[in-house]
Design a protein around this motif. Structure first.
Motif, short mmCIF file in Angstrom:
data_model
loop_
_atom_site.label_atom_id
_atom_site.label_comp_id
_atom_site.label_asym_id
_atom_site.label_seq_id
_atom_site.Cartn_x
_atom_site.Cartn_y
_atom_site.Cartn_z
N ARG A 151 -25.51 -17.07 -43.57
CA ARG A 151 -24.83 -17.99 -44.49
C ARG A 151 -24.27 -17.26 -45.70
NH1 ARG A 151 -28.89 -21.44 -43.88
NH2 ARG A 151 -29.83 -21.13 -45.91
N HIS A 152 -25.04 -16.28 -46.21
CA HIS A 152 -24.63 -15.60 -47.45
C HIS A 152 -24.03 -14.22 -47.20
CE1 HIS A 152 -26.45 -18.65 -50.05
NE2 HIS A 152 -27.50 -18.63 -49.25
N GLY A 153 -23.85 -13.85 -45.93
CA GLY A 153 -23.27 -12.54 -45.62
C GLY A 153 -24.15 -11.37 -46.03
N LEU A 154 -25.46 -11.49 -45.82
CA LEU A 154 -26.40 -10.44 -46.21
C LEU A 154 -26.85 -9.63 -45.01
CD1 LEU A 154 -28.68 -12.62 -48.53
CD2 LEU A 154 -26.64 -11.30 -49.17
N ILE A 155 -27.18 -8.37 -45.27
CA ILE A 155 -27.74 -7.51 -44.23
C ILE A 155 -29.25 -7.72 -44.16
CG2 ILE A 155 -28.22 -5.07 -43.70
CD1 ILE A 155 -25.32 -4.67 -45.02
N VAL A 156 -29.79 -7.71 -42.94
CA VAL A 156 -31.23 -7.88 -42.77
C VAL A 156 -31.86 -6.54 -42.39
CG1 VAL A 156 -33.05 -9.00 -41.41
CG2 VAL A 156 -30.98 -10.29 -42.04
N VAL A 157 -32.80 -6.09 -43.21
CA VAL A 157 -33.61 -4.91 -42.89
C VAL A 157 -35.05 -5.38 -42.83
CG1 VAL A 157 -34.35 -2.61 -43.64
CG2 VAL A 157 -31.99 -3.35 -44.06
N GLU A 158 -35.71 -5.17 -41.69
CA GLU A 158 -37.11 -5.61 -41.55
C GLU A 158 -38.06 -4.45 -41.82
OE1 GLU A 158 -35.62 -7.09 -37.39
OE2 GLU A 158 -37.74 -7.69 -37.63
N ASP A 159 -39.04 -4.66 -42.69
CA ASP A 159 -40.12 -3.69 -42.80
C ASP A 159 -41.16 -4.08 -41.75
OD1 ASP A 159 -42.36 -2.17 -43.35
OD2 ASP A 159 -42.00 -2.13 -45.51
N ALA A 160 -41.04 -3.40 -40.59
CA ALA A 160 -41.91 -3.69 -39.44
C ALA A 160 -42.95 -2.58 -39.26
CB ALA A 160 -41.06 -3.84 -38.18
N ALA A 161 -43.26 -1.89 -40.37
CA ALA A 161 -44.18 -0.75 -40.32
C ALA A 161 -45.54 -1.13 -39.74
CB ALA A 161 -44.36 -0.17 -41.72
N GLN A 162 -45.91 -2.43 -39.92
CA GLN A 162 -47.23 -2.88 -39.47
C GLN A 162 -47.14 -3.81 -38.26
OE1 GLN A 162 -49.18 -4.66 -42.89
NE2 GLN A 162 -48.99 -2.81 -44.14
N PHE A 176 -33.94 -8.19 -35.43
CA PHE A 176 -33.19 -9.16 -36.23
C PHE A 176 -32.11 -8.52 -37.11
CE2 PHE A 176 -37.11 -11.19 -35.08
CZ PHE A 176 -36.71 -12.45 -34.69
N GLY A 177 -32.12 -7.21 -37.21
CA GLY A 177 -31.13 -6.53 -38.05
C GLY A 177 -31.38 -5.05 -37.85
N MET A 178 -31.95 -4.41 -38.85
CA MET A 178 -32.45 -3.06 -38.67
C MET A 178 -33.97 -3.10 -38.86
SD MET A 178 -29.59 -0.62 -40.41
CE MET A 178 -28.84 -1.73 -41.59
N GLY A 179 -34.69 -2.75 -37.81
CA GLY A 179 -36.15 -2.79 -37.85
C GLY A 179 -36.70 -1.43 -38.23
N CYS A 180 -37.59 -1.38 -39.23
CA CYS A 180 -38.15 -0.11 -39.69
C CYS A 180 -39.63 -0.05 -39.34
CB CYS A 180 -37.95 0.04 -41.19
SG CYS A 180 -36.21 -0.04 -41.66
N PHE A 181 -39.96 0.86 -38.41
CA PHE A 181 -41.34 1.01 -37.95
C PHE A 181 -41.95 2.29 -38.51
CE2 PHE A 181 -39.33 -1.79 -34.92
CZ PHE A 181 -40.31 -2.72 -34.63
N SER A 182 -43.28 2.32 -38.56
CA SER A 182 -43.99 3.52 -39.00
C SER A 182 -44.97 3.94 -37.93
CB SER A 182 -44.75 3.24 -40.30
OG SER A 182 -45.68 4.29 -40.57
N PHE A 183 -45.13 5.24 -37.77
CA PHE A 183 -46.16 5.78 -36.88
C PHE A 183 -47.20 6.56 -37.68
CE2 PHE A 183 -42.23 5.75 -34.18
CZ PHE A 183 -42.61 4.69 -33.35
N TYR A 184 -47.38 6.18 -38.94
CA TYR A 184 -48.40 6.80 -39.78
C TYR A 184 -49.79 6.65 -39.12
CZ TYR A 184 -51.43 7.90 -43.66
OH TYR A 184 -52.41 8.46 -44.42
N ALA A 185 -50.71 7.50 -39.54
CA ALA A 185 -52.01 7.64 -38.88
C ALA A 185 -52.81 6.35 -38.72
CB ALA A 185 -52.84 8.68 -39.64
N THR A 186 -52.59 5.37 -39.61
CA THR A 186 -53.40 4.15 -39.53
C THR A 186 -52.66 2.98 -38.86
OG1 THR A 186 -52.57 3.43 -41.68
CG2 THR A 186 -54.62 4.71 -41.67
N LYS A 187 -51.42 3.19 -38.46
CA LYS A 187 -50.63 2.07 -37.95
C LYS A 187 -50.99 1.76 -36.49
CE LYS A 187 -48.92 1.73 -41.90
NZ LYS A 187 -47.72 2.04 -42.63
#
Ligand SMILES: *Cc1c(COP(=O)(O)O)cnc(C)c1O
Length: 399
Positions: A151-162, A176-187
Motif C-alpha cells: 500500500r505504501h510502496g515500502l521494501i520488506v526486509v525480514e530479520d529471520a536470524a532466529q 516475503f521480501g528479503m529474508g536475512c538468516f543467521s548461522f551463528y553458533a546459537t541459532k
C-alpha cells in the motif's frame, strides 16, 4: 561424567547439534584443500532457497552482513526511515545505522513481534522499508505487513536470524521480501558464523553477490564498491547437515515447547508464549513473562543453581544503550508494551539437546521452585537462607 539429560547434568540455553555427518563433511572440505567460498557454500545456498521457497539465496559471513547487504540492495539513502522492532538484537539496529538510515520503532503484539497497526502509524514520506523481526522463531504478522508495505510502496526486509523454517499461512520466513538468516553458533542452524539473504528479486540477489565479493563482477572488474562478506566452505560444511535435519530438530523443539507449556500452564501470573493461528513457531527461544513483581535476577540465579540455564532476550529495548540512545539515526518512539516485556521476559531451554520429557520436566520444576522460593531469598537473615532442603541452596551469592 553423567549421560546427557540426567539430573547431575547442566541444561544449557542452546546446544548446537553436531553429529557424525558434520564431522565427515568438515573433514571432506579440509582434505579438498578448498577452505574459502566454494561448492559447499553453493549447496547451502540451494538448501536455503528451498527452505525459504525463494529463487535466490546468497550466503554471507554473518546474519549482520545479511541485514546490511539486504538494506543496501533496498537502495536506502541517508535519512531514509526503516521501521523495525525495539525487541531485537543490536545487529538489527546496527545494520540500519551502518547504512546511514534512521530507525523507527513500532510496538509489539503479545506474541513479541511488531504490531502492523503500530508500524502503519509510523509510516510517512521518508519511510523506505519495514524490517520486522521474527523473534524467538515466530514470524511477525506478515500478511498484514506485506499488504501495508504494498500500500505504501515500502521494501520488506525480514530479520529471520532466529526463524529457520518458520511459516505464516504456509509461507516460509524469508519469502516475503528479503529474508536475512543467521548461522551463528546459537541459532537453529549453527555454523559458528554465517548468514544468508533469500529473495525472489534477481537484481537484489545480484547486488548482494557483488557486494559480498569486493564488487567484482569478473576478475578485477569492479561494478560497485564492495566488501568481503563471504562465508567459507568450512563453515558451510557445519551447517549443511543441520539443514538436512532441520525438520527433525524443529519438531523436537516444538515437542519440548508444547510439553513445557503444559507443565507451566497453572503457574499464577506467568504468561506463556502464544502461537497465533496460521503460524508455525520454530522455538529458537521459549520465552515467558514472569509474574509481575517477581525478581528476575533471583529467578535466574536460582534456576542456574538448579542446573538450568536461562536467557534474557532482551533486558532492555534495542536502542537503550550508550551507543544508540543519543545516536542521530535513532528515534526513541514510545513502545510501552515492548518496554514492559523487556522487564519481565525470561527464556527457558527447549532446544533439541533436551531429548527426554524428564529434561523438560526439570526446566519446569526449576522455574516453579525459583518463583515459589522468592520470599526465602528476600529474607535479610543469611542464616535463614541457608536452611537445608530448599532448592537452589549452595549457590555462591551473586556479585
Ligand atoms: C543473531 C541475530 C542477528 C545477527 O546475526 P549474526 O550472525 O550474529 O551476525 C540479527 N538479528 C537477530 C534477531 C539475531 O538473533
Amino acid at each position: 561424567m553423567t549421560a546427557p539429560g540426567t539430573a547431575a547434568d547442566r541444561i544449557a540455553i542452546s546446544a548446537p547439534q553436531i553429529g557424525a555427518e558434520v564431522e565427515e563433511l568438515v573433514l571432506t572440505v579440509l582434505r579438498s584443500g578448498h577452505l574459502a567460498q566454494g561448492p559447499i557454500v553453493a549447496r547451502l545456498e540451494e538448501m536455503g532457497a528451498a527452505m525459504a521457497g525463494t529463487r535466490h539465496a546468497v550466503a554471507l559471513s554473518s546474519g549482520t552482513a545479511a541485514l546490511e547487504a539486504a538494506l543496501s540492495a533496498a537502495g536506502l539513502r541517508a535519512g531514509d526511515e526503516v521501521i523495525t522492532s525495539p525487541l531485537t538484537f543490536a545487529a538489527t539496529l546496527n545494520a540500519i545505522l551502518q547504512l546511514g538510515a534512521v530507525a523507527r520503532f513500532a510496538d509489539v503484539a503479545p506474541d513479541f513481534t511488531v504490531e502492523p497497526a503500530s508500524v502503519e502509524s509510523l509510516v510517512n514520506a521518508r519511510t523506505r522499508a519495514v524490517l520486522p523481526v521474527h523473534l524467538y522463531g515466530l514470524c511477525a504478522h506478515m500478511p498484514a505487513l506485506s499488504a501495508l508495505a504494498t500500500r505504501h510502496g515500502l521494501i520488506v526486509v525480514e530479520d529471520a536470524a532466529q526463524a529457520h523454517g518458520a511459516t505464516v499461512d504456509g509461507l516460509p520466513a524469508g519469502s516475503f521480501g528479503m529474508g536475512c538468516f543467521s548461522f551463528y553458533a546459537t541459532k537453529n542452524v549453527a555454523a559458528g558464523e554465517g548468514g544468508m539473504v533469500t529473495t525472489d528479486d534477481e537484481d537484489a540477489a545480484d547486488h548482494i553477490r557483488l557486494l559480498r565479493n569486493q564488487g567484482m563482477r569478473e576478475r578485477y572488474r569492479y561494478d560497485v564498491v564492495g566488501r568481503n562478506l563471504r562465508m567459507t566452505d568450512l563453515a558451510a560444511a557445519v551447517a549443511v547437515p543441520q539443514m538436512e535435519r532441520l525438520a527433525e530438530t524443529t519438531r523436537r523443539r516444538q515437542r519440548n515447547a508444547e510439553l513445557l507449556s503444559l507443565l507451566l500452564e497453572d503457574v499464577a501470573g506467568l504468561d506463556l508464549p502464544v502461537v497465533p493461528p496460521g503460524r508455525t513457531h520454530v522455538w529458537h527461544q521459549y520465552t515467558v513473562l514472569l509474574p509481575p513483581g517477581s525478581e528476575r535476577d533471583t529467578v535466574v540465579r536460582r534456576m542456574g543453581a538448579a542446573g538450568v540455564a536461562t536467557g534474557i532476550y532482551y533486558p532492555s529495548l534495542v536502542w537503550q544503550s550508550p551507543a544508540h540512545e543519543t545516536h542521530p539515526g535513532v528515534r526513541r518512539d514510545a513502545t510501552p508494551r515492548a518496554a514492559a516485556m523487556a522487564q519481565r521476559c525470561l527464556s527457558l531451554p527447549v532446544h533439541p539437546g533436551l531429548r527426554h520429557p524428564t529434561d523438560v520436566e526439570r526446566v519446569a520444576a526449576a522455574l516453579r521452585a525459583a518463583l515459589h522460593d522468592r520470599a526465602a531469598v528476600d529474607a535479610p537473615d543469611d542464616q535463614h537462607r541457608r536452611r537445608p532442603g530448599r532448592p537452589g541452596e549452595g549457590a555462591p551469592p551473586k556479585g
